[in-house]
Design a protein around this motif. Sequence first.
Motif, short mmCIF file in Angstrom:
data_model
loop_
_atom_site.label_atom_id
_atom_site.label_comp_id
_atom_site.label_asym_id
_atom_site.label_seq_id
_atom_site.Cartn_x
_atom_site.Cartn_y
_atom_site.Cartn_z
N CYS A 8 10.86 -25.02 110.02
CA CYS A 8 11.19 -26.20 108.90
C CYS A 8 10.07 -27.01 108.37
N THR A 9 9.97 -27.26 107.18
CA THR A 9 9.11 -28.33 106.53
C THR A 9 10.13 -29.41 106.38
N VAL A 10 10.12 -30.41 107.28
CA VAL A 10 10.92 -31.84 107.11
C VAL A 10 10.52 -32.79 106.16
N VAL A 11 11.55 -33.34 105.55
CA VAL A 11 11.28 -34.22 104.50
C VAL A 11 12.16 -35.71 105.10
N ASP A 12 12.76 -35.60 105.95
CA ASP A 12 13.42 -36.58 106.53
C ASP A 12 13.65 -36.42 108.14
N ARG A 13 12.53 -37.12 108.67
CA ARG A 13 12.16 -36.77 110.23
C ARG A 13 13.36 -37.37 110.80
N ASP A 45 4.88 -32.61 109.81
CA ASP A 45 6.21 -32.29 109.10
C ASP A 45 6.73 -31.02 109.13
N THR A 77 17.68 -32.49 104.98
CA THR A 77 16.69 -33.08 105.84
C THR A 77 15.14 -32.40 105.90
N TYR A 78 15.53 -31.23 105.28
CA TYR A 78 14.01 -30.35 104.95
C TYR A 78 14.09 -29.42 103.68
N LYS A 79 13.06 -29.01 103.41
CA LYS A 79 12.82 -28.51 102.10
C LYS A 79 12.62 -26.83 102.27
N ASP A 80 12.12 -26.27 103.25
CA ASP A 80 12.20 -25.01 103.37
C ASP A 80 12.49 -24.53 104.73
#
Length: 201
Positions: A8-13, A45, A77-80
């Motif tokens: 996953c690519t995370v945007v909210d760790r 990320d 919390t993740y974008k992909d």
Amino acid sequence: MLVTWIRCTVVDRRGFERGQRKWAGLLGEPGFRGQGGGWSRTRPDVAHVFGFWESRAFYDSFMARSHDGLAAAQSGTYKDIECKLFGHRFDIKTGFEPHFADADVVRVAHCTVREERVEHFALMQQKVWNPAMAGSPGMVRGAFAEAPGHEFLVLSMWRSAAEHGKYRADRVERLSLLAQTESDITALSGDVVELDPQWTV
């Protein structure tokens, strides 16, 4: 054994880590063998999670029943996310068990292999790569797994990033030549994952 690899690519760790701890709910699921993961050492990320099931049937049953409830905690919390499934083919070292407590890092290599070179690739993994890894200080255990489409996953667990780095520096180029790796593969991607003990189930 079925091996699942989720990236996953995370945007909210912080939110992602909170949600990751909810996967403790996997305990008691029929056919569940273990799960662990952590953060990429090169891309802060990116998160990797590795899961192990006795069979695809047990995994499919879990996906149909319980998965969505557990996954809801990480929504947003993740974008992909990419999830791949592999069938365990053989161990690296001996007696692979999906335990993470004695390792600090996991090296993951994802290879796409030319169709006519699949058996050569697997043979070189057994004859060249596995003995080299098994004999390296700090290498704990590993697994070699296969998916349809001539895709392979090589997972190796190491006591420390330093010990894995020493193995890479000392041996990888020479072993690649010996195993004719460039003739076998059409694509290779990989990462070194810093395990987070709180993600282990």
